[in-house]
Design a protein around this motif. Structure first.
Motif, PDB file in Angstrom:
ATOM      1  N   VAL A  17       0.608  -1.296  -0.042  1.00  0.00           N
ATOM      2  CA  VAL A  17      -0.105  -0.123   0.030  1.00  0.00           C
ATOM      3  C   VAL A  17       0.919   1.121   0.053  1.00  0.00           C
ATOM      4  CG1 VAL A  17      -1.971   1.312   1.319  1.00  0.00           C
ATOM      5  CG2 VAL A  17      -1.675  -1.378   1.227  1.00  0.00           C
ATOM      6  N   VAL A  18       0.606   1.972  -0.872  1.00  0.00           N
ATOM      7  CA  VAL A  18       1.159   3.600  -0.806  1.00  0.00           C
ATOM      8  C   VAL A  18       0.816   4.250   0.336  1.00  0.00           C
ATOM      9  CG1 VAL A  18       1.703   5.813  -2.266  1.00  0.00           C
ATOM     10  CG2 VAL A  18       1.401   3.383  -3.275  1.00  0.00           C
ATOM     11  N   THR A  19       1.437   4.642   1.184  1.00  0.00           N
ATOM     12  CA  THR A  19       0.529   5.352   2.379  1.00  0.00           C
ATOM     13  C   THR A  19       1.580   6.738   2.616  1.00  0.00           C
ATOM     14  OG1 THR A  19       2.606   4.311   3.894  1.00  0.00           O
ATOM     15  CG2 THR A  19       0.332   3.511   3.849  1.00  0.00           C
ATOM     16  N   LEU A  20       0.739   7.489   3.294  1.00  0.00           N
ATOM     17  CA  LEU A  20       1.223   8.821   3.765  1.00  0.00           C
ATOM     18  C   LEU A  20       1.551   8.759   5.510  1.00  0.00           C
ATOM     19  CD1 LEU A  20      -1.154  11.619   2.478  1.00  0.00           C
ATOM     20  CD2 LEU A  20       1.391  11.577   2.133  1.00  0.00           C
ATOM     21  N   HIS A  21       2.578   9.241   5.913  1.00  0.00           N
ATOM     22  CA  HIS A  21       3.096   9.320   7.169  1.00  0.00           C
ATOM     23  C   HIS A  21       2.165  10.623   7.688  1.00  0.00           C
ATOM     24  CE1 HIS A  21       4.809   9.822  10.940  1.00  0.00           C
ATOM     25  NE2 HIS A  21       5.055   8.579  11.147  1.00  0.00           N
ATOM     26  N   GLN A  22       1.797  10.718   8.711  1.00  0.00           N
ATOM     27  CA  GLN A  22       0.901  11.939   9.452  1.00  0.00           C
ATOM     28  C   GLN A  22       1.926  13.121   9.442  1.00  0.00           C
ATOM     29  OE1 GLN A  22      -0.301  11.106  13.373  1.00  0.00           O
ATOM     30  NE2 GLN A  22       1.545  10.642  14.040  1.00  0.00           N
ATOM     31  N   LYS A  23       3.168  13.144   9.496  1.00  0.00           N
ATOM     32  CA  LYS A  23       3.933  14.128   9.525  1.00  0.00           C
ATOM     33  C   LYS A  23       4.371  14.669   8.182  1.00  0.00           C
ATOM     34  CE  LYS A  23       5.958  13.848  13.922  1.00  0.00           C
ATOM     35  NZ  LYS A  23       5.327  12.520  14.554  1.00  0.00           N
ATOM     36  N   ASN A  24       3.810  14.098   7.115  1.00  0.00           N
ATOM     37  CA  ASN A  24       4.320  14.525   5.662  1.00  0.00           C
ATOM     38  C   ASN A  24       3.490  15.644   5.332  1.00  0.00           C
ATOM     39  OD1 ASN A  24       4.135  10.839   4.462  1.00  0.00           O
ATOM     40  ND2 ASN A  24       6.051  12.560   4.874  1.00  0.00           N
ATOM     41  N   SER A  25       3.761  16.333   4.401  1.00  0.00           N
ATOM     42  CA  SER A  25       2.992  17.685   4.026  1.00  0.00           C
ATOM     43  C   SER A  25       1.931  17.396   2.962  1.00  0.00           C
ATOM     44  CB  SER A  25       3.964  18.738   3.432  1.00  0.00           C
ATOM     45  OG  SER A  25       4.347  18.191   2.133  1.00  0.00           O
ATOM     46  N   LEU A  26       1.131  18.170   2.700  1.00  0.00           N
ATOM     47  CA  LEU A  26       0.188  18.209   1.616  1.00  0.00           C
ATOM     48  C   LEU A  26       0.685  18.076   0.312  1.00  0.00           C
ATOM     49  CD1 LEU A  26      -2.587  20.120   3.295  1.00  0.00           C
ATOM     50  CD2 LEU A  26      -2.733  17.549   2.995  1.00  0.00           C
ATOM     51  N   TYR A  27       2.112  18.626   0.161  1.00  0.00           N
ATOM     52  CA  TYR A  27       2.725  18.580  -1.036  1.00  0.00           C
ATOM     53  C   TYR A  27       3.070  17.036  -1.269  1.00  0.00           C
ATOM     54  CZ  TYR A  27       3.686  23.776  -0.451  1.00  0.00           C
ATOM     55  OH  TYR A  27       3.412  25.163  -0.568  1.00  0.00           O
ATOM     56  N   ASP A  28       3.607  16.503  -0.420  1.00  0.00           N
ATOM     57  CA  ASP A  28       3.696  15.008  -0.547  1.00  0.00           C
ATOM     58  C   ASP A  28       2.642  14.251  -1.004  1.00  0.00           C
ATOM     59  OD1 ASP A  28       6.663  15.559   0.509  1.00  0.00           O
ATOM     60  OD2 ASP A  28       5.889  15.459   2.598  1.00  0.00           O
ATOM     61  N   ALA A  29       1.418  14.614  -0.457  1.00  0.00           N
ATOM     62  CA  ALA A  29       0.365  13.987  -0.741  1.00  0.00           C
ATOM     63  C   ALA A  29      -0.079  14.193  -1.848  1.00  0.00           C
ATOM     64  CB  ALA A  29      -0.786  14.521   0.216  1.00  0.00           C
ATOM     65  N   GLU A  30       0.261  15.191  -2.563  1.00  0.00           N
ATOM     66  CA  GLU A  30      -0.373  15.676  -3.841  1.00  0.00           C
ATOM     67  C   GLU A  30       0.505  14.562  -4.894  1.00  0.00           C
ATOM     68  OE1 GLU A  30      -0.792  18.907  -7.350  1.00  0.00           O
ATOM     69  OE2 GLU A  30      -1.743  18.938  -5.335  1.00  0.00           O
ATOM     70  N   ARG A  31       1.772  14.664  -4.549  1.00  0.00           N
ATOM     71  CA  ARG A  31       2.815  14.129  -5.182  1.00  0.00           C
ATOM     72  C   ARG A  31       2.512  12.577  -5.309  1.00  0.00           C
ATOM     73  NH1 ARG A  31       7.132  15.122  -2.823  1.00  0.00           N
ATOM     74  NH2 ARG A  31       7.616  13.232  -1.953  1.00  0.00           N
ATOM     75  N   LEU A  32       2.134  12.185  -4.378  1.00  0.00           N
ATOM     76  CA  LEU A  32       1.786  10.662  -4.401  1.00  0.00           C
ATOM     77  C   LEU A  32       0.371  10.361  -5.009  1.00  0.00           C
ATOM     78  CD1 LEU A  32       2.522   9.591  -0.655  1.00  0.00           C
ATOM     79  CD2 LEU A  32       3.834   8.870  -2.713  1.00  0.00           C
ATOM     80  N   PHE A  33      -0.697  11.180  -4.860  1.00  0.00           N
ATOM     81  CA  PHE A  33      -1.894  10.813  -5.640  1.00  0.00           C
ATOM     82  C   PHE A  33      -1.553  11.053  -6.983  1.00  0.00           C
ATOM     83  CE2 PHE A  33      -4.178  12.863  -1.861  1.00  0.00           C
ATOM     84  CZ  PHE A  33      -5.036  11.640  -1.716  1.00  0.00           C
ATOM     85  N   ARG A  34      -0.658  11.966  -7.761  1.00  0.00           N
ATOM     86  CA  ARG A  34      -0.244  12.197  -9.068  1.00  0.00           C
ATOM     87  C   ARG A  34       0.620  10.929  -9.680  1.00  0.00           C
ATOM     88  NH1 ARG A  34      -3.312  16.021 -10.370  1.00  0.00           N
ATOM     89  NH2 ARG A  34      -3.646  18.193  -9.259  1.00  0.00           N
ATOM     90  N   THR A  35       1.475  10.563  -8.657  1.00  0.00           N
ATOM     91  CA  THR A  35       2.542   9.594  -9.185  1.00  0.00           C
ATOM     92  C   THR A  35       1.822   8.203  -9.629  1.00  0.00           C
ATOM     93  OG1 THR A  35       4.180  10.899  -8.050  1.00  0.00           O
ATOM     94  CG2 THR A  35       4.922   8.655  -8.712  1.00  0.00           C
ATOM     95  N   HIS A  36       1.144   7.953  -8.516  1.00  0.00           N
ATOM     96  CA  HIS A  36       0.610   6.575  -8.524  1.00  0.00           C
ATOM     97  C   HIS A  36      -1.037   6.482  -8.997  1.00  0.00           C
ATOM     98  CE1 HIS A  36       3.937   5.086  -6.295  1.00  0.00           C
ATOM     99  NE2 HIS A  36       3.680   6.137  -5.401  1.00  0.00           N
ATOM    100  N   THR A  37      -1.492   7.537  -9.701  1.00  0.00           N
ATOM    101  CA  THR A  37      -2.878   7.834 -10.102  1.00  0.00           C
ATOM    102  C   THR A  37      -3.781   7.092  -8.969  1.00  0.00           C
ATOM    103  OG1 THR A  37      -2.510   6.051 -11.649  1.00  0.00           O
ATOM    104  CG2 THR A  37      -2.123   8.255 -12.209  1.00  0.00           C
TER     105      THR A  37
END
Length: 140
Positions: A17-37
């Protein structure tokens, strides 16, 4: 009826599973959404699931804070919000031994497209409507 009645979701869920750590930023989140569609990211603290961030949640805050003459909208929003503020805090989850039938019932009731699979609060996998459709196709 060839369909196996008691197949657990652990047989069809994705475990990488592609996950986000709670301390990541919303920039990290957007990058993961776009990279992994993908549309949903489980948010973890270590291995513990603390929430789910959906791409639509991210879009909502981006548009909610639009002000006139805002050239760099995303940076404003992403710098002033944290993942913990934007994510769904008590996501609906299923356990690895939940049957595929029960998973379908949960998904159809809530019109979700994916569900985190947890055991004692720990993220074990994720199951999507696509995983379910593939499974059903294999039964024919």
């Amino acid at each position: 009826n060839a369909m196996k009645q008691r197949v657990p979701v652990s047989e069809i869920m994705a475990t990488d599973v592609v996950t986000l750590h709670q301390k990541n930023s919303l920039y990290d989140a957007e990058r993961l959404f776009r990279t992994h569609t993908i549309r949903h990211l489980p948010v973890v603290d270590g291995k513990t699931l603390v929430g789910v961030l959906s791409f639509s949640d991210l879009l909502k805050i981006s548009y909610a804070d639009v002000t006139e003459g805002d050239e760099d909208l995303e940076s404003v929003v992403y710098d002033t919000h944290t993942i913990l503020q934007v994510m769904a805090k008590v996501p609906t989850t299923v356990s690895p031994d939940t049957t595929i039938k029960e998973v379908v019932e949960v998904l159809s009731k809530h019109s979700f497209h994916s569900l985190p699979v947890t055991e004692n609060g720990q993220l074990k996998g994720i199951v999507t409507t696509t995983d379910l459709l593939k499974y059903f196709l294999e039964q024919y």
